[in-house]
Design an enzyme around this catalytic site. Structure first.
Site, PDB file in Angstrom:
ATOM      1  N   CYS A  84       0.829  -1.204   0.000  1.00 25.17           N
ATOM      2  CA  CYS A  84       0.000   0.000   0.000  1.00 25.17           C
ATOM      3  C   CYS A  84       0.870   1.264   0.000  1.00 25.17           C
ATOM      4  O   CYS A  84       1.593   1.511  -0.957  1.00 25.17           O
ATOM      5  CB  CYS A  84      -1.000  -0.038   1.151  1.00 25.17           C
ATOM      6  N   HIS A 193      -3.774  -4.949  -0.123  1.00 21.04           N
ATOM      7  CA  HIS A 193      -3.386  -5.444   1.205  1.00 21.04           C
ATOM      8  C   HIS A 193      -3.459  -6.968   1.206  1.00 21.04           C
ATOM      9  O   HIS A 193      -4.536  -7.541   1.389  1.00 21.04           O
ATOM     10  CB  HIS A 193      -4.330  -4.890   2.274  1.00 21.04           C
ATOM     11  N   GLU A 195      -2.581  -9.015   3.433  1.00 21.70           N
ATOM     12  CA  GLU A 195      -3.002  -9.513   4.747  1.00 21.70           C
ATOM     13  C   GLU A 195      -4.512  -9.481   4.921  1.00 21.70           C
ATOM     14  O   GLU A 195      -5.052 -10.094   5.848  1.00 21.70           O
ATOM     15  CB  GLU A 195      -2.311  -8.717   5.858  1.00 21.70           C
TER      16      GLU A 195
END
Length: 216
Positions: A84, A193, A195
């Site tokens: 990001c 992202h 995650e």
């Protein structure tokens, strides 16, 4: 000997979720350390550089913590993953905050999405927030096991325009086509992202924890 992966803490980004996701997929015995200590970053076998928020705040935090040179050295010498804002800040300059000079690892601009409409004429929301596909522009070890056009989770109002299109290993459509993943040498960076991107995001992180830092 077990590896250590440093997750860079400069006061911006959901570090706990990133660290937990990396811990989940890393080889047994790997230490995942959230740190803002320059020496620990340089001692790490791999470095994850997450981030969210404003470009000016990011650069101020990196400068304030003395991390500019250590991060550049780490990116040059070992596997390095930007996420990001950790991707955007690698470029030369951002339009955000009335203009911000960035790390300039890759020549290029970070620009705000213009006003755009979808195929039905409806205005697209900015920031882009939600799931979108990444078209794999070039093969890369971090794409292993991830289908072309796999969907990742995005939250951003600005996008990267690198001067050298050869850096682009992934692109995304959101009213326009923009670079959503960049790679050169031991650096891989993604606008989304991982995650927060379910199985494909975890696969990308798993690939990173086993990557030797070479393009093939």
């Amino acid at each position: 000997m077990a590896e250590m992966i440093a997750v860079v803490d400069y006061g911006m980004g959901n570090l706990r979720s990133v660290a937990k996701a990396v811990e989940h997929v890393a080889p047994t015995g790997t230490e995942v350390r959230v740190t803002d200590d320059a020496q620990q970053i340089l001692d790490a076998d791999r470095v994850v550089f997450p981030g969210q928020g404003a470009a000016a705040d990011c650069m101020a935090a990196l400068n304030g913590r003395g991390l500019i040179a250590p991060l550049a050295e780490a990116a040059r010498t070992r596997p390095f993953l930007g996420i990001c804002m950790g991707m955007q800040v690698m470029l030369t300059h951002s339009e955000e905050n009335n203009g911000v000079h960035l790390l300039n690892w890759f020549e290029g601009e970070v620009q705000r999405f213009p006003a755009m409409h979808d195929g039905n004429g409806l205005a697209l929301k900015i920031p882009q927030m939600g799931w979108n596909g990444i078209r794999q522009a070039h093969p890369h070890p971090l794409w292993h096991g991830i289908a072309d056009d796999a969907r990742f989770y995005f939250v951003h109002s600005y996008y990267c325009r690198p001067s050298d299109t050869a850096l682009v290993v992934g692109s995304t459509e959101y009213g326009m086509t923009y670079a959503s993943a960049l790679a050169q040498g031991s650096v891989f960076a993604i606008q989304a992202h991982p995650e927060k991107s379910a199985a494909d995001g975890l696969t990308l992180l798993k690939n990173f924890t086993r990557w030797n830092g070479q393009a093939d």
